[in-house]
Motif scaffolding. Structure first.
Motif, short mmCIF file in Angstrom:
data_model
loop_
_atom_site.label_atom_id
_atom_site.label_comp_id
_atom_site.label_asym_id
_atom_site.label_seq_id
_atom_site.Cartn_x
_atom_site.Cartn_y
_atom_site.Cartn_z
N SER A 4 0.94 -1.17 -0.04
CA SER A 4 0.16 0.15 -0.01
C SER A 4 0.98 1.25 0.05
O SER A 4 2.03 1.20 0.70
N ILE A 5 0.46 2.28 -0.77
CA ILE A 5 1.26 3.38 -0.93
C ILE A 5 0.94 4.36 0.36
O ILE A 5 -0.27 4.69 0.76
N GLU A 6 1.89 4.50 1.25
CA GLU A 6 1.82 5.35 2.56
C GLU A 6 2.15 6.75 2.31
O GLU A 6 1.40 7.61 2.86
N MET A 7 3.08 7.28 1.33
CA MET A 7 3.35 8.50 1.36
C MET A 7 4.26 8.62 0.15
O MET A 7 4.86 7.64 -0.24
N ILE A 8 3.77 9.91 -0.49
CA ILE A 8 4.61 10.27 -1.65
C ILE A 8 5.92 11.27 -1.14
O ILE A 8 5.35 12.38 -0.34
N THR A 9 7.15 11.03 -1.44
CA THR A 9 8.23 11.65 -0.74
C THR A 9 9.08 12.42 -1.81
O THR A 9 9.40 11.99 -2.81
N VAL A 10 9.28 13.80 -1.54
CA VAL A 10 9.92 14.65 -2.54
C VAL A 10 11.32 15.22 -1.88
O VAL A 10 11.23 15.63 -0.81
N ASP A 11 12.45 14.94 -2.29
CA ASP A 11 13.73 15.41 -2.07
C ASP A 11 13.76 16.82 -2.38
O ASP A 11 13.36 17.17 -3.32
N CYS A 12 14.35 17.80 -1.31
CA CYS A 12 14.36 19.23 -1.56
C CYS A 12 15.47 19.94 -0.53
O CYS A 12 15.89 19.16 0.28
N ARG A 13 15.70 21.10 -0.91
CA ARG A 13 16.71 21.67 -0.01
C ARG A 13 16.05 22.29 1.32
O ARG A 13 16.62 22.28 2.20
N MET A 43 -3.38 15.54 3.68
CA MET A 43 -4.36 16.33 2.99
C MET A 43 -5.67 15.67 3.36
O MET A 43 -5.94 14.97 4.54
N ALA A 44 -6.79 15.97 2.59
CA ALA A 44 -8.29 15.28 2.98
C ALA A 44 -8.20 13.90 3.11
O ALA A 44 -7.28 13.06 2.43
N GLU A 45 -9.04 13.27 3.88
CA GLU A 45 -9.38 11.85 3.92
C GLU A 45 -9.35 11.32 2.56
O GLU A 45 -10.09 11.76 1.61
N GLY A 46 -8.61 10.23 2.16
CA GLY A 46 -8.51 9.39 1.28
C GLY A 46 -7.53 10.01 0.15
O GLY A 46 -7.28 9.19 -0.87
N GLN A 47 -6.98 11.04 0.52
CA GLN A 47 -5.90 11.50 -0.46
C GLN A 47 -4.44 11.07 0.06
O GLN A 47 -4.48 10.99 1.34
N PRO A 48 -3.42 10.94 -0.72
CA PRO A 48 -2.18 10.34 -0.05
C PRO A 48 -1.57 11.49 0.74
O PRO A 48 -1.74 12.80 0.80
N VAL A 49 -0.51 10.92 1.57
CA VAL A 49 0.32 12.10 2.40
C VAL A 49 1.44 12.23 1.60
O VAL A 49 1.98 11.52 0.97
N LEU A 50 2.05 13.74 1.79
CA LEU A 50 2.91 14.14 1.09
C LEU A 50 4.27 14.38 2.15
O LEU A 50 3.82 14.74 3.13
N GLY A 51 5.50 13.77 1.79
CA GLY A 51 6.50 14.10 2.61
C GLY A 51 7.65 14.95 1.87
O GLY A 51 7.89 14.83 0.66
N PHE A 52 8.42 15.77 2.65
CA PHE A 52 9.22 16.68 2.12
C PHE A 52 10.76 16.56 2.92
O PHE A 52 10.52 16.47 4.15
N ARG A 64 11.82 11.64 -11.93
CA ARG A 64 11.52 10.37 -12.72
C ARG A 64 9.98 10.08 -11.87
O ARG A 64 9.52 9.10 -12.75
N MET A 65 9.61 10.61 -11.04
CA MET A 65 8.22 10.87 -10.61
C MET A 65 7.69 11.90 -10.44
O MET A 65 8.38 12.74 -9.92
#
Length: 116
Positions: A4-13, A43-52, A64-65
């Motif tokens: 299951s996808i738990e989080m979408i993570t973005v590398d950043c400064r 975010m809202a219920e049912g939407q993915p969590v974002l990580g930075f 790439r993503m």
């Protein structure tokens, strides 16, 4: 058993600034800051969590993503996002499908698609 996808993570400064920017743009909220090295946006219920995640040297070149977001009014949403600090990169159509590629304040590409 599938994963299951738990989080979408973005590398950043700057994880705090970019996490706050995405929270504002999506109507989400920062729920975890971890001393600025990792920020979580819920975010809202049912939407993915974002990580930075703060990294010293984000991967150069094309993502790439990337995130795809949707709006009932693509042009209005693109204008709003550009006013908020996004950069317009390109526009695309494929049959009835239309999307606009933008970059967030750190240059991470994302696409806005939807109606109109």
């Amino acid at each position: 058993m599938p994963v299951s996808i738990e989080m979408i993570t973005v590398d950043c400064r700057d994880a705090e600034a970019l996490g706050a920017w995405w929270a504002e743009q999506t109507g989400g909220r920062v729920v975890e800051e971890n001393d600025g090295w990792f920020v979580v946006v819920k975010m809202a219920e049912g939407q993915p969590v974002l990580g930075f995640q703060r990294v010293d040297d984000p991967t150069p070149g094309k993502n790439r993503m990337h995130l795809d977001v949707t709006s009932d009014d693509v042009d209005a949403e693109v204008s709003r996002l550009v006013s908020a600090g996004a950069t317009h990169e390109s526009e695309h159509t494929m049959g009835e499908l239309r999307w606009v590629t933008l970059a967030d304040p750190e240059g991470n590409l994302f696409c806005v698609g939807g109606g109109h």
